[in-house]
Design a protein around this motif. Structure first.
Motif, PDB file in Angstrom:
ATOM      1  N   ILE A  69      -7.641  -1.526  -1.506  1.00  0.00           N
ATOM      2  CA  ILE A  69      -6.990  -0.267  -1.881  1.00  0.00           C
ATOM      3  C   ILE A  69      -5.552  -0.450  -2.380  1.00  0.00           C
ATOM      4  O   ILE A  69      -4.947   0.490  -2.887  1.00  0.00           O
ATOM      5  N   ASP A  70      -4.998  -1.663  -2.261  1.00  0.00           N
ATOM      6  CA  ASP A  70      -3.596  -1.873  -2.646  1.00  0.00           C
ATOM      7  C   ASP A  70      -3.331  -1.537  -4.107  1.00  0.00           C
ATOM      8  O   ASP A  70      -2.305  -0.928  -4.440  1.00  0.00           O
ATOM      9  N   ALA A  71      -4.215  -1.947  -5.002  1.00  0.00           N
ATOM     10  CA  ALA A  71      -3.972  -1.730  -6.431  1.00  0.00           C
ATOM     11  C   ALA A  71      -3.898  -0.250  -6.774  1.00  0.00           C
ATOM     12  O   ALA A  71      -3.173   0.151  -7.684  1.00  0.00           O
ATOM     13  N   GLN A  72      -4.634   0.564  -6.031  1.00  0.00           N
ATOM     14  CA  GLN A  72      -4.632   2.012  -6.292  1.00  0.00           C
ATOM     15  C   GLN A  72      -3.498   2.727  -5.563  1.00  0.00           C
ATOM     16  O   GLN A  72      -3.195   3.882  -5.858  1.00  0.00           O
ATOM     17  N   THR A  73      -2.893   2.068  -4.580  1.00  0.00           N
ATOM     18  CA  THR A  73      -1.870   2.735  -3.749  1.00  0.00           C
ATOM     19  C   THR A  73      -0.646   1.838  -3.576  1.00  0.00           C
ATOM     20  O   THR A  73      -0.204   1.595  -2.458  1.00  0.00           O
ATOM     21  N   PRO A  74      -0.054   1.360  -4.655  1.00  0.00           N
ATOM     22  CA  PRO A  74       1.068   0.421  -4.499  1.00  0.00           C
ATOM     23  C   PRO A  74       2.334   1.044  -3.919  1.00  0.00           C
ATOM     24  O   PRO A  74       3.137   0.352  -3.290  1.00  0.00           O
ATOM     25  N   ASN A  75       2.515   2.362  -4.110  1.00  0.00           N
ATOM     26  CA  ASN A  75       3.759   3.008  -3.705  1.00  0.00           C
ATOM     27  C   ASN A  75       3.606   4.000  -2.563  1.00  0.00           C
ATOM     28  O   ASN A  75       4.570   4.638  -2.165  1.00  0.00           O
ATOM     29  N   HIS A  76       2.382   4.140  -2.071  1.00  0.00           N
ATOM     30  CA  HIS A  76       2.129   5.127  -1.021  1.00  0.00           C
ATOM     31  C   HIS A  76       1.494   4.454   0.183  1.00  0.00           C
ATOM     32  O   HIS A  76       0.485   3.765   0.054  1.00  0.00           O
ATOM     33  N   PRO A  77       2.064   4.667   1.369  1.00  0.00           N
ATOM     34  CA  PRO A  77       1.441   4.111   2.574  1.00  0.00           C
ATOM     35  C   PRO A  77       0.140   4.850   2.892  1.00  0.00           C
ATOM     36  O   PRO A  77       0.072   6.072   2.813  1.00  0.00           O
ATOM     37  N   VAL A  78      -0.888   4.086   3.219  1.00  0.00           N
ATOM     38  CA  VAL A  78      -2.205   4.653   3.504  1.00  0.00           C
ATOM     39  C   VAL A  78      -2.739   4.054   4.803  1.00  0.00           C
ATOM     40  O   VAL A  78      -2.659   2.841   5.009  1.00  0.00           O
ATOM     41  N   MET A  79      -3.257   4.914   5.674  1.00  0.00           N
ATOM     42  CA  MET A  79      -3.973   4.441   6.853  1.00  0.00           C
ATOM     43  C   MET A  79      -5.264   5.249   6.941  1.00  0.00           C
ATOM     44  O   MET A  79      -5.245   6.453   7.183  1.00  0.00           O
TER      45      MET A  79
ATOM     46  N   LEU B 169      -7.902   1.070   8.562  1.00  0.00           N
ATOM     47  CA  LEU B 169      -7.520   0.171   7.475  1.00  0.00           C
ATOM     48  C   LEU B 169      -6.183   0.657   6.930  1.00  0.00           C
ATOM     49  O   LEU B 169      -6.068   1.796   6.477  1.00  0.00           O
ATOM     50  N   ALA B 170      -5.173  -0.219   6.991  1.00  0.00           N
ATOM     51  CA  ALA B 170      -3.847   0.101   6.457  1.00  0.00           C
ATOM     52  C   ALA B 170      -3.614  -0.712   5.195  1.00  0.00           C
ATOM     53  O   ALA B 170      -3.981  -1.898   5.130  1.00  0.00           O
ATOM     54  N   ASN B 171      -2.988  -0.101   4.184  1.00  0.00           N
ATOM     55  CA  ASN B 171      -2.662  -0.864   2.982  1.00  0.00           C
ATOM     56  C   ASN B 171      -1.365  -1.641   3.199  1.00  0.00           C
ATOM     57  O   ASN B 171      -0.697  -1.525   4.241  1.00  0.00           O
ATOM     58  N   SER B 172      -1.021  -2.450   2.214  1.00  0.00           N
ATOM     59  CA  SER B 172       0.157  -3.315   2.361  1.00  0.00           C
ATOM     60  C   SER B 172       1.437  -2.515   2.537  1.00  0.00           C
ATOM     61  O   SER B 172       2.337  -2.911   3.290  1.00  0.00           O
ATOM     62  N   LYS B 173       1.538  -1.375   1.840  1.00  0.00           N
ATOM     63  CA  LYS B 173       2.738  -0.545   1.960  1.00  0.00           C
ATOM     64  C   LYS B 173       2.907  -0.030   3.385  1.00  0.00           C
ATOM     65  O   LYS B 173       4.005  -0.063   3.944  1.00  0.00           O
TER      66      LYS B 173
ATOM     67  N   GLY C 230      -5.290  -5.883   7.285  1.00  0.00           N
ATOM     68  CA  GLY C 230      -5.165  -4.431   7.156  1.00  0.00           C
ATOM     69  C   GLY C 230      -5.981  -3.683   8.176  1.00  0.00           C
ATOM     70  O   GLY C 230      -5.743  -2.498   8.419  1.00  0.00           O
ATOM     71  N   VAL C 231      -6.969  -4.356   8.799  1.00  0.00           N
ATOM     72  CA  VAL C 231      -7.789  -3.715   9.816  1.00  0.00           C
ATOM     73  C   VAL C 231      -7.132  -3.881  11.181  1.00  0.00           C
ATOM     74  O   VAL C 231      -6.782  -5.000  11.589  1.00  0.00           O
ATOM     75  N   LEU C 232      -6.967  -2.768  11.866  1.00  0.00           N
ATOM     76  CA  LEU C 232      -6.385  -2.744  13.210  1.00  0.00           C
ATOM     77  C   LEU C 232      -7.348  -1.996  14.122  1.00  0.00           C
ATOM     78  O   LEU C 232      -7.859  -0.946  13.748  1.00  0.00           O
ATOM     79  N   LYS C 233      -7.580  -2.538  15.317  1.00  0.00           N
ATOM     80  CA  LYS C 233      -8.526  -1.935  16.245  1.00  0.00           C
ATOM     81  C   LYS C 233      -7.824  -1.411  17.486  1.00  0.00           C
ATOM     82  O   LYS C 233      -6.950  -2.073  18.050  1.00  0.00           O
ATOM     83  N   ASP C 234      -8.202  -0.210  17.896  1.00  0.00           N
ATOM     84  CA  ASP C 234      -7.759   0.439  19.128  1.00  0.00           C
ATOM     85  C   ASP C 234      -6.256   0.342  19.332  1.00  0.00           C
ATOM     86  O   ASP C 234      -5.515   0.793  18.468  1.00  0.00           O
TER      87      ASP C 234
ATOM     88  N   ASP D 168      -1.705   1.616  16.938  1.00  0.00           N
ATOM     89  CA  ASP D 168      -0.416   2.259  17.187  1.00  0.00           C
ATOM     90  C   ASP D 168       0.713   1.602  16.414  1.00  0.00           C
ATOM     91  O   ASP D 168       1.754   2.229  16.175  1.00  0.00           O
ATOM     92  N   LEU D 169       0.550   0.329  16.052  1.00  0.00           N
ATOM     93  CA  LEU D 169       1.599  -0.369  15.311  1.00  0.00           C
ATOM     94  C   LEU D 169       1.940   0.362  14.025  1.00  0.00           C
ATOM     95  O   LEU D 169       3.109   0.439  13.625  1.00  0.00           O
ATOM     96  N   VAL D 170       0.921   0.905  13.361  1.00  0.00           N
ATOM     97  CA  VAL D 170       1.143   1.651  12.125  1.00  0.00           C
ATOM     98  C   VAL D 170       1.261   3.149  12.396  1.00  0.00           C
ATOM     99  O   VAL D 170       2.085   3.832  11.791  1.00  0.00           O
TER     100      VAL D 170
END
Length: 413
Positions: free
Chosen positions: A11-21, A31-35, A64-68, A72-74
């Motif tokens: 999803i990074d290429a589609q969301t380079p400037n917006h944080p996504v979780m 799933l969190a993107n690089s931003k 980018g995958v975080l479990k349980d 909270d980190l993101v």
């Protein structure tokens, strides 16, 4: 997603400037993107998290995958919605629930924001859904202080429960199991809260008169939770308690009989059986599946079964839940006679679980759960008699009218 975990590059290429979780349906994996990872400061040097997992690539970099608990980190970097947004969301939710014939909810919240929104609506007499609200078990002292100062509340908004998590979910492979998952070599899931820590909190919360509503999915999580309930009784002495296991999904036969003997309430969600039943056996195998969503076995053992939805993980729709409990026909149509059909129950048993036993599960059976003189006039009218039609046809039934406190809060057009 085709059998593999996603990666931030998807999803990074589609969301380079917006944080996504993006949150997995069960709420136990994101799933969190690089931003988003950058804003949260999560990288290869970030330490592992107890009760969670930062999925990493071969070089140790987060995928980018975080479990349980690692979620909270993101999540902590996401700004909270404004109070006005939360109030609007609550109103929309109540109207939706009314259209599905829901008059009371038990909110197993993991923070205090929901309770604050409920109190704002209550102060304006804007509640059309009755609410039993829980807060995190880690905040048991704060909840106990509020009970001492203000009591449990009233017929619209009641507090007094605390919610804890023993483990995660089956779909995220974070349910705590005795044996490895069938599709892995040595993965048995994990505990979100160390059982020893949970026991300390549970004993303290119970000593202050709080109801324990604890999430347990896997076989080992349910076993350890029952041990904790035993320890609470041993420490604090006998008394009127209503221990709840939220989900109680995967049980061994010995835990089924133990739940009944200890008078623990299995608070379960029948829709999960027809959803998870599409794939669960590939994860736990046929033998463990025999005791999954064991509605019939729990009732036969003498347990008091309470039903709910786990919304938004599953639809907040009791009619669909009744259909699931009766038919156990999975959503993919692969089990026309029902997945683990020996665990089907009757329509009367399902209705009791959604009404009388649900009221008992929040210590409100003197107010609601049955239609009789002196109780609250919370009534749902359906467009057909679900006790007289074929179980497979129940899912087509619709709510005609929902009445709460004698007032119509939903009328089907």
């Amino acid at each position: 997603w085709g059998g593999e975990l996603p990666r931030k590059e998807w999803i990074d290429a589609q969301t380079p400037n917006h944080p996504v979780m993006v949150v997995r349906l069960d709420g136990h994996m994101v799933l969190a993107n690089s931003k988003a990872l950058a804003l949260a400061g999560v990288d290869a040097n970030t330490a592992d998290v107890a009760g969670g997992e930062i999925v990493r690539d071969a070089d140790g970099n987060p995928t980018g995958v975080l479990k349980d608990n690692a979620m909270d980190l993101v999540a902590k970097a996401i700004p909270r919605p404004a109070a006005e947004q939360e109030d609007a969301a609550l109103l929309a939710a109540m109207n939706y629930l009314a259209s599905r014939g829901v008059t009371t909810v038990h909110d197993m919240s993991d923070d205090w924001a929901g309770l604050a929104a409920y109190r704002r609506a209550h102060s304006k007499q804007a509640l059309i859904t009755r609410i039993y609200a829980s807060v995190p078990i880690a905040d048991h002292a704060r909840m106990a202080a509020q009970l001492k100062e203000n009591g449990h509340g009233d017929q619209w908004l009641r507090i007094g429960g605390v919610k804890g998590f023993m483990d995660g979910s089956l779909g995220s492979h974070t349910a705590a199991m005795f044996d490895p998952f069938s599709d892995t070599t040595d993965d048995r899931g994990f505990f979100l809260t160390d059982p020893a820590d949970m026991q300390v909190m549970a004993i303290a919360a119970d000593a202050n008169g709080l109801q324990l509503n604890i999430h347990a999915i896997g076989t080992r999580a349910n076993f350890e939770l029952l041990n904790i309930f035993d320890a609470v009784i041993d420490t604090n002495g006998p008394g009127e308690r209503r221990f709840r296991i939220e989900h109680a999904q995967h049980l061994r036969p010995q835990e089924i009989s133990r739940i009944a003997a200890m008078k623990v309430i299995p608070s379960m969600q029948p829709y999960h059986a027809i959803d998870d039943g599409r794939w669960a056996e590939s994860v736990i195998g046929p033998e463990r599946a025999r005791h999954t969503y064991a509605f019939r076995s729990l009732l036969d053992a003498g347990a008091r079964l309470a039903f709910g939805s786990d919304w938004p993980v599953a639809p907040a729709d009791p009619i669909q839940g009744v259909y699931a409990a009766l038919t156990r026909q999975t959503l993919d149509g692969a089990h026309p006679k029902g997945w683990v059909p020996s665990e089907k129950i009757t329509v009367e048993q399902a209705l009791v679980a959604y009404t009388r036993n649900a009221a008992y599960a929040s210590c409100e059976e003197s107010l609601k759960g049955t239609l009789e003189a002196g109780k609250l006039a919370d009534i749902v009218i359906l467009d057909g008699d679900i006790t007289q039609i074929a179980p497979a046809d129940i899912r087509e039934i619709r709510v005609s009218r929902t009445i709460v406190g004698g007032e119509t809060v939903y009328q089907r057009p």
